[in-house]
Design an enzyme around this catalytic site. Structure first.
Site, PDB file in Angstrom:
ATOM      1  N   CYS A  75       0.835  -1.214   0.000  1.00 51.51           N
ATOM      2  CA  CYS A  75       0.000   0.000   0.000  1.00 51.51           C
ATOM      3  C   CYS A  75       0.865   1.257   0.000  1.00 51.51           C
ATOM      4  CB  CYS A  75      -0.915   0.011   1.218  1.00 51.51           C
ATOM      5  SG  CYS A  75      -2.165  -1.268   1.247  1.00 51.51           S
ATOM      6  N   VAL A 131       2.545   1.729  -3.443  1.00 53.76           N
ATOM      7  CA  VAL A 131       1.524   2.176  -4.408  1.00 53.76           C
ATOM      8  C   VAL A 131       1.251   3.660  -4.203  1.00 53.76           C
ATOM      9  CG1 VAL A 131      -0.935   1.964  -4.991  1.00 53.76           C
ATOM     10  CG2 VAL A 131       0.476  -0.089  -4.795  1.00 53.76           C
ATOM     11  N   GLU A 132       1.056   4.067  -2.974  1.00 55.52           N
ATOM     12  CA  GLU A 132       0.806   5.477  -2.654  1.00 55.52           C
ATOM     13  C   GLU A 132       1.998   6.358  -3.044  1.00 55.52           C
ATOM     14  OE1 GLU A 132      -1.586   8.560  -0.742  1.00 55.52           O
ATOM     15  OE2 GLU A 132      -2.092   6.439  -0.786  1.00 55.52           O
ATOM     16  N   THR A 133       3.195   5.884  -2.771  1.00 50.88           N
ATOM     17  CA  THR A 133       4.394   6.654  -3.086  1.00 50.88           C
ATOM     18  C   THR A 133       4.548   6.849  -4.586  1.00 50.88           C
ATOM     19  OG1 THR A 133       5.501   5.895  -1.073  1.00 50.88           O
ATOM     20  CG2 THR A 133       6.911   6.713  -2.842  1.00 50.88           C
ATOM     21  N   SER A 180       1.796   9.257  -5.853  1.00 48.75           N
ATOM     22  CA  SER A 180       1.969  10.627  -5.359  1.00 48.75           C
ATOM     23  C   SER A 180       3.152  11.335  -6.000  1.00 48.75           C
ATOM     24  CB  SER A 180       2.132  10.622  -3.838  1.00 48.75           C
ATOM     25  OG  SER A 180       0.949  10.155  -3.223  1.00 48.75           O
TER      26      SER A 180
END
Length: 135
Positions: A55, A58-60, A63
Protein backbone atom coordinates in the site's frame (compact mmCIF):
# COMPACT_ATOMS: atom_id res chain seq x y z
CA UNK A 1 2.86 18.19 -18.79
CA UNK A 2 3.32 21.46 -20.67
CA UNK A 3 6.32 21.80 -22.99
CA UNK A 4 9.23 23.55 -21.33
CA UNK A 5 7.86 23.17 -17.78
CA UNK A 6 10.62 21.94 -15.51
CA UNK A 7 9.72 20.41 -12.19
CA UNK A 8 12.28 19.05 -9.77
CA UNK A 9 11.87 15.66 -8.20
CA UNK A 10 10.72 16.09 -4.59
CA UNK A 11 13.22 14.90 -2.00
CA UNK A 12 12.06 11.38 -1.23
CA UNK A 13 15.35 9.96 0.03
CA UNK A 14 14.66 10.06 3.76
CA UNK A 15 11.93 9.24 6.22
CA UNK A 16 9.51 6.42 5.43
CA UNK A 17 10.94 5.90 1.93
CA UNK A 18 14.38 5.24 3.44
CA UNK A 19 12.88 2.96 6.09
CA UNK A 20 11.32 0.83 3.33
CA UNK A 21 14.55 0.92 1.31
CA UNK A 22 12.89 2.21 -1.88
CA UNK A 23 15.06 2.93 -4.92
CA UNK A 24 13.68 5.10 -7.74
CA UNK A 25 14.72 3.83 -11.19
CA UNK A 26 12.49 6.11 -13.27
CA UNK A 27 10.57 9.18 -12.22
CA UNK A 28 8.38 11.42 -14.36
CA UNK A 29 4.84 12.74 -14.50
CA UNK A 30 4.04 9.83 -16.84
CA UNK A 31 5.73 6.87 -15.14
CA UNK A 32 7.37 5.98 -11.84
CA UNK A 33 9.43 2.82 -11.30
CA UNK A 34 10.45 1.83 -7.76
CA UNK A 35 12.47 -1.19 -6.58
CA UNK A 36 13.06 -2.62 -3.13
CA UNK A 37 14.21 -5.81 -1.43
CA UNK A 38 11.88 -7.89 0.71
CA UNK A 39 13.51 -8.16 4.13
CA UNK A 40 12.49 -9.87 7.38
CA UNK A 41 11.86 -6.48 9.04
CA UNK A 42 9.19 -5.80 6.35
CA UNK A 43 7.44 -9.15 6.92
CA UNK A 44 4.15 -9.67 8.67
CA UNK A 45 4.07 -12.30 11.48
CA UNK A 46 3.78 -15.25 9.05
CA UNK A 47 7.03 -14.43 7.25
CA UNK A 48 5.73 -12.76 4.09
CA UNK A 49 5.89 -9.17 2.80
CA UNK A 50 3.49 -7.05 4.86
CA UNK A 51 0.52 -5.73 2.85
CA UNK A 52 1.09 -2.28 4.28
CA UNK A 53 4.38 -2.12 2.40
CA UNK A 54 2.54 -2.71 -0.88
CA UNK A 55 0.00 0.00 0.00
CA UNK A 56 2.80 2.40 0.88
CA UNK A 57 4.71 1.78 -2.34
CA UNK A 58 1.52 2.18 -4.41
CA UNK A 59 0.81 5.48 -2.65
CA UNK A 60 4.39 6.65 -3.09
CA UNK A 61 4.56 5.88 -6.81
CA UNK A 62 1.23 7.58 -7.51
CA UNK A 63 1.97 10.63 -5.36
CA UNK A 64 5.43 11.24 -6.81
CA UNK A 65 4.21 10.85 -10.40
CA UNK A 66 1.09 12.91 -9.81
CA UNK A 67 3.08 15.64 -8.10
CA UNK A 68 5.55 15.85 -10.99
CA UNK A 69 2.71 16.00 -13.53
CA UNK A 70 0.92 18.77 -11.62
CA UNK A 71 4.19 20.66 -11.22
CA UNK A 72 4.08 24.23 -9.94
CA UNK A 73 0.29 24.39 -10.37
CA UNK A 74 -0.10 22.95 -6.86
CA UNK A 75 0.38 19.79 -4.87
CA UNK A 76 -1.39 16.45 -4.59
CA UNK A 77 -2.76 14.46 -1.68
CA UNK A 78 -3.98 10.90 -1.74
CA UNK A 79 -7.71 10.50 -1.07
CA UNK A 80 -8.14 6.80 -1.84
CA UNK A 81 -5.81 3.80 -1.99
CA UNK A 82 -7.12 0.43 -3.16
CA UNK A 83 -4.43 -2.25 -3.16
CA UNK A 84 -4.90 -5.96 -3.93
CA UNK A 85 -2.43 -8.59 -2.72
CA UNK A 86 -2.14 -11.39 -5.28
CA UNK A 87 0.89 -13.51 -4.36
CA UNK A 88 2.84 -14.06 -1.14
CA UNK A 89 6.50 -13.04 -1.26
CA UNK A 90 9.11 -14.01 1.35
CA UNK A 91 12.31 -12.74 -0.27
CA UNK A 92 13.78 -11.18 -3.39
CA UNK A 93 13.42 -7.88 -5.19
CA UNK A 94 10.11 -6.28 -6.10
CA UNK A 95 9.43 -3.63 -8.72
CA UNK A 96 6.50 -1.23 -8.80
CA UNK A 97 5.50 0.59 -11.99
CA UNK A 98 3.04 3.46 -11.65
CA UNK A 99 1.22 5.03 -14.61
CA UNK A 100 -1.67 7.49 -14.84
CA UNK A 101 -5.14 6.27 -15.75
CA UNK A 102 -6.74 9.74 -15.62
CA UNK A 103 -5.36 13.21 -14.99
CA UNK A 104 -7.94 15.93 -14.67
CA UNK A 105 -8.29 19.44 -13.34
CA UNK A 106 -9.20 18.41 -9.80
CA UNK A 107 -8.19 14.74 -9.50
CA UNK A 108 -5.85 12.09 -10.86
CA UNK A 109 -6.11 8.30 -10.85
CA UNK A 110 -2.89 6.26 -10.95
CA UNK A 111 -2.44 2.51 -11.35
CA UNK A 112 0.55 0.67 -9.89
CA UNK A 113 1.58 -2.91 -10.63
CA UNK A 114 4.12 -4.71 -8.43
CA UNK A 115 6.07 -7.67 -9.81
CA UNK A 116 8.68 -10.01 -8.39
CA UNK A 117 12.10 -10.73 -9.83
CA UNK A 118 10.60 -13.33 -12.20
CA UNK A 119 8.08 -10.76 -13.50
CA UNK A 120 5.05 -12.32 -11.75
CA UNK A 121 2.36 -9.89 -10.63
CA UNK A 122 2.27 -9.95 -6.82
CA UNK A 123 0.13 -6.87 -6.07
CA UNK A 124 -1.66 -4.10 -7.88
CA UNK A 125 -3.28 -0.93 -6.70
CA UNK A 126 -4.73 2.37 -7.63
CA UNK A 127 -4.61 5.73 -5.91
CA UNK A 128 -6.92 8.68 -6.43
CA UNK A 129 -5.14 11.97 -5.88
CA UNK A 130 -6.72 15.36 -5.20
CA UNK A 131 -4.99 18.22 -7.00
CA UNK A 132 -4.66 21.16 -4.62
CA UNK A 133 -4.28 24.52 -6.31
CA UNK A 134 -1.18 26.57 -5.55
CA UNK A 135 -3.24 29.78 -5.32
Amino acid sequence: MEEGLTVEMPNVTGGFVALLGLEFDEVSGDRVVIRWRVRPDLHQPFGIQHGGVYCSVVETAASVGGSLWLGDRGQVVGVSNQTDFLRAVREGELTAVGTPVHRGRSQQLWQVEITDDTDRLVARGQVRLQNLSAS
